[in-house]
Each structure stands twice: as structure tokens, then as C-alpha cells.
Design a protein around this motif. Structure first.
Motif, PDB file in Angstrom:
ATOM      1  N   TRP A 115       0.100  -0.836   8.476  1.00 39.92           N
ATOM      2  CA  TRP A 115       0.592  -0.540   7.004  1.00 39.92           C
ATOM      3  C   TRP A 115       1.779   0.657   7.069  1.00 39.92           C
ATOM      4  O   TRP A 115       1.826   1.292   7.541  1.00 39.92           O
ATOM      5  CB  TRP A 115      -0.731  -0.032   6.579  1.00 39.92           C
ATOM      6  CG  TRP A 115      -2.030  -0.869   6.570  1.00 39.92           C
ATOM      7  CD1 TRP A 115      -2.937  -0.934   6.643  1.00 39.92           C
ATOM      8  CD2 TRP A 115      -2.013  -2.158   5.046  1.00 39.92           C
ATOM      9  NE1 TRP A 115      -3.624  -2.079   6.763  1.00 39.92           N
ATOM     10  CE2 TRP A 115      -3.247  -2.978   5.349  1.00 39.92           C
ATOM     11  CE3 TRP A 115      -0.840  -2.951   3.982  1.00 39.92           C
ATOM     12  CZ2 TRP A 115      -3.555  -4.081   4.705  1.00 39.92           C
ATOM     13  CZ3 TRP A 115      -1.483  -3.602   3.216  1.00 39.92           C
ATOM     14  CH2 TRP A 115      -2.471  -4.932   3.505  1.00 39.92           C
ATOM     15  N   VAL A 116       2.245  -0.033   6.086  1.00 36.48           N
ATOM     16  CA  VAL A 116       3.456   1.089   5.884  1.00 36.48           C
ATOM     17  C   VAL A 116       3.153   0.774   4.184  1.00 36.48           C
ATOM     18  O   VAL A 116       3.337   0.108   3.265  1.00 36.48           O
ATOM     19  CB  VAL A 116       5.260   0.206   6.025  1.00 36.48           C
ATOM     20  CG1 VAL A 116       6.065   1.023   5.188  1.00 36.48           C
ATOM     21  CG2 VAL A 116       4.851   0.087   6.426  1.00 36.48           C
ATOM     22  N   GLU A 117       3.606   2.860   3.884  1.00 34.43           N
ATOM     23  CA  GLU A 117       3.089   2.589   2.491  1.00 34.43           C
ATOM     24  C   GLU A 117       4.696   3.826   1.374  1.00 34.43           C
ATOM     25  O   GLU A 117       5.460   4.024   2.312  1.00 34.43           O
ATOM     26  CB  GLU A 117       2.253   3.715   1.909  1.00 34.43           C
ATOM     27  CG  GLU A 117       0.548   3.231   3.019  1.00 34.43           C
ATOM     28  CD  GLU A 117      -0.532   4.324   2.257  1.00 34.43           C
ATOM     29  OE1 GLU A 117      -0.403   5.740   2.033  1.00 34.43           O
ATOM     30  OE2 GLU A 117      -1.856   4.152   3.177  1.00 34.43           O
ATOM     31  N   GLY A 118       4.573   2.980   0.145  1.00 35.99           N
ATOM     32  CA  GLY A 118       5.430   3.808  -0.338  1.00 35.99           C
ATOM     33  C   GLY A 118       5.323   3.712  -1.942  1.00 35.99           C
ATOM     34  O   GLY A 118       4.646   2.357  -2.222  1.00 35.99           O
ATOM     35  N   LYS A 119       6.604   4.190  -2.447  1.00 33.90           N
ATOM     36  CA  LYS A 119       7.224   3.945  -3.611  1.00 33.90           C
ATOM     37  C   LYS A 119       7.805   2.645  -3.554  1.00 33.90           C
ATOM     38  O   LYS A 119       8.742   2.951  -3.225  1.00 33.90           O
ATOM     39  CB  LYS A 119       6.991   5.107  -4.024  1.00 33.90           C
ATOM     40  CG  LYS A 119       7.554   4.751  -6.387  1.00 33.90           C
ATOM     41  CD  LYS A 119       7.450   6.420  -6.548  1.00 33.90           C
ATOM     42  CE  LYS A 119       8.942   6.748  -6.103  1.00 33.90           C
ATOM     43  NZ  LYS A 119       9.546   7.759  -7.062  1.00 33.90           N
ATOM     44  N   ILE A 120       7.851   1.944  -4.714  1.00 35.39           N
ATOM     45  CA  ILE A 120       8.645   0.606  -4.794  1.00 35.39           C
ATOM     46  C   ILE A 120      10.106   1.135  -5.359  1.00 35.39           C
ATOM     47  O   ILE A 120      10.268   1.874  -6.812  1.00 35.39           O
ATOM     48  CB  ILE A 120       8.314  -0.463  -5.296  1.00 35.39           C
ATOM     49  CG1 ILE A 120       7.293  -1.083  -4.434  1.00 35.39           C
ATOM     50  CG2 ILE A 120       9.294  -1.440  -5.404  1.00 35.39           C
ATOM     51  CD1 ILE A 120       6.313  -2.481  -5.745  1.00 35.39           C
ATOM     52  N   VAL A 121      11.533   1.649  -4.400  1.00 34.98           N
ATOM     53  CA  VAL A 121      12.331   1.691  -4.960  1.00 34.98           C
ATOM     54  C   VAL A 121      13.165   0.775  -5.714  1.00 34.98           C
ATOM     55  O   VAL A 121      14.321   1.038  -7.048  1.00 34.98           O
ATOM     56  CB  VAL A 121      13.405   3.121  -4.104  1.00 34.98           C
ATOM     57  CG1 VAL A 121      14.940   2.856  -4.501  1.00 34.98           C
ATOM     58  CG2 VAL A 121      12.314   4.016  -3.578  1.00 34.98           C
ATOM     59  N   SER A 122      13.345  -0.067  -5.210  1.00 35.20           N
ATOM     60  CA  SER A 122      13.951  -1.497  -5.059  1.00 35.20           C
ATOM     61  C   SER A 122      14.225  -2.861  -4.490  1.00 35.20           C
ATOM     62  O   SER A 122      12.874  -2.565  -4.294  1.00 35.20           O
ATOM     63  CB  SER A 122      15.616  -0.517  -5.392  1.00 35.20           C
ATOM     64  OG  SER A 122      15.866  -1.269  -3.673  1.00 35.20           O
ATOM     65  N   SER A 123      14.176  -4.067  -5.137  1.00 33.04           N
ATOM     66  CA  SER A 123      14.049  -5.073  -4.808  1.00 33.04           C
ATOM     67  C   SER A 123      14.882  -6.754  -5.246  1.00 33.04           C
ATOM     68  O   SER A 123      15.596  -6.474  -6.076  1.00 33.04           O
ATOM     69  CB  SER A 123      12.320  -5.511  -4.936  1.00 33.04           C
ATOM     70  OG  SER A 123      12.149  -6.738  -4.502  1.00 33.04           O
ATOM     71  N   ASP A 124      14.850  -6.931  -4.156  1.00 36.41           N
ATOM     72  CA  ASP A 124      16.247  -8.009  -3.822  1.00 36.41           C
ATOM     73  C   ASP A 124      15.177  -8.923  -3.237  1.00 36.41           C
ATOM     74  O   ASP A 124      14.062  -9.747  -3.429  1.00 36.41           O
ATOM     75  CB  ASP A 124      17.547  -8.256  -3.563  1.00 36.41           C
ATOM     76  CG  ASP A 124      17.548  -7.902  -2.169  1.00 36.41           C
ATOM     77  OD1 ASP A 124      16.637  -8.230  -1.348  1.00 36.41           O
ATOM     78  OD2 ASP A 124      18.724  -7.218  -1.458  1.00 36.41           O
ATOM     79  N   GLU A 125      15.766 -10.621  -3.176  1.00 38.42           N
ATOM     80  CA  GLU A 125      15.177 -11.855  -3.036  1.00 38.42           C
ATOM     81  C   GLU A 125      14.894 -11.808  -1.450  1.00 38.42           C
ATOM     82  O   GLU A 125      14.788 -12.618  -1.199  1.00 38.42           O
ATOM     83  CB  GLU A 125      16.765 -13.257  -2.781  1.00 38.42           C
ATOM     84  CG  GLU A 125      16.982 -13.413  -4.714  1.00 38.42           C
ATOM     85  CD  GLU A 125      18.073 -12.653  -5.143  1.00 38.42           C
ATOM     86  OE1 GLU A 125      18.311 -11.868  -4.038  1.00 38.42           O
ATOM     87  OE2 GLU A 125      17.589 -12.121  -6.055  1.00 38.42           O
ATOM     88  N   LYS A 126      15.579 -10.803  -0.235  1.00 40.09           N
ATOM     89  CA  LYS A 126      15.632 -11.271   0.703  1.00 40.09           C
ATOM     90  C   LYS A 126      14.865  -9.395   0.793  1.00 40.09           C
ATOM     91  O   LYS A 126      13.576  -9.636   1.753  1.00 40.09           O
ATOM     92  CB  LYS A 126      16.526 -10.515   1.388  1.00 40.09           C
ATOM     93  CG  LYS A 126      17.413 -11.774   1.434  1.00 40.09           C
ATOM     94  CD  LYS A 126      17.005 -12.944   2.265  1.00 40.09           C
ATOM     95  CE  LYS A 126      18.748 -13.845   1.996  1.00 40.09           C
ATOM     96  NZ  LYS A 126      17.917 -14.783   2.460  1.00 40.09           N
TER      97      LYS A 126
END
Length: 158
Positions: A115-126
Motif C-alpha cells: 500500500w502507498v498512502e497519501g493525499k491526492i494532489v492532482s490526477s489526469d488520464e494516466k
């Protein structure tokens, strides 16, 4: 994990602005036609992440969204279930990462096999960029994510 653009979800473009006008985001929309009753499943979340959702919020959106979908479908023979993501929501579509920017998640990385944990900063199609607790930002490719879910933190009592 697969990325399915919301643009490819049938009726999403016609329903999302309506839901956003009420102060919520449309996370998921499924329309399943059958011979007797068309089943509709929708999930919403507040635009303001500091707002808690309740039954009244879902009812408010349900009252507006159902007639819209019935008009689009051309039938009143429908059954609609409208929900919120819940505190330990499993992310099914990688496009959801863009909806939940600022949320803490954990993803199962097939390469790291952990598992890798963190706060979502940004996202795109990939990919999605997560910020770990130490401030380090990491990019997780969707093709390397087996599953993902919200991190639920219980409030510790003093």
C-alpha cells in the motif's frame, strides 16, 4: 486500474451540471435498462469537502436527478439508488481521483506490492500524484494500481 472518462459515461454530461448546481459532484452514474424497470445507480459527494452528507442531501439530489433521467430515458419505469461514497470508499474508476483531490487515499501498487498512502494532489488520464505525510510527492500510474480506497482516520479521544 482502468480510467474511464466521465465524457464516456452515458447521460453524465446532462446530469453533472444539475447535481453541481445543488452543491454536489456526480461521482458515478450507471443506467441499466431492462425489460420492465430501468435501474439507475448514482453516487454524489459535496463540492465542499468540509461538509458532511446525510440522507437529506441524497434526497434533495434524488428529487431533482430522477425526473431529469426519466426525461432523458423517455420512461417513468425507473428505480434509482443514490448514495454517498462513505468513509472507506473503494475507488473503482481512476477518473474518481480527480473528483477527490485533497482526500487521503491508499493505493495498492502492483510494482511495490504494498500500500502507498497519501493525499491526492492532482490526477489526469494516466496517473495520480499523491503527497505523503513527509511532504514527498509520488506519481502512481493507473496501470500499476490494483485497488484504491479512502483512508479513514478515527478521531482519537483525549
Amino acid at each position: 486500474m482502468e480510467y474511464t472518462s466521465y465524457k464516456n459515461v452515458k447521460y453524465y454530461d446532462q446530469c453533472a451540471p444539475l447535481v453541481e448546481g445543488l452543491g454536489y459532484r456526480l461521482v458515478e452514474l450507471k443506467v441499466i435498462p431492462s425489460s420492465s424497470v430501468t435501474k439507475i445507480s448514482a453516487m454524489i459527494t459535496p463540492v465542499d469537502d468540509n461538509v458532511n452528507m446525510g440522507v437529506n442531501d441524497c434526497a434533495k439530489v434524488h428529487r431533482v436527478l430522477l425526473p431529469r433521467l426519466e426525461a432523458l430515458l423517455g420512461t417513468e419505469d425507473t428505480s434509482m439508488e443514490l448514495t454517498s461514497p462513505g468513509i472507506e470508499h473503494n475507488i473503482k474508476n481512476a477518473a474518481e481521483f480527480g473528483v477527490f483531490i485533497g482526500r487521503r487515499v491508499r493505493v495498492w501498487d502492483k510494482i511495490v506490492t504494498d500500500w502507498v498512502e497519501g493525499k491526492i494532489v492532482s490526477s489526469d488520464e494516466k496517473s495520480v500524484v499523491l503527497e505523503k505525510e513527509d511532504g514527498e510527492k509520488i506519481t502512481e500510474l493507473f496501470e500499476n494500481i490494483a485497488k484504491a480506497k479512502f483512508i479513514y482516520n478515527k478521531i482519537e479521544e483525549a
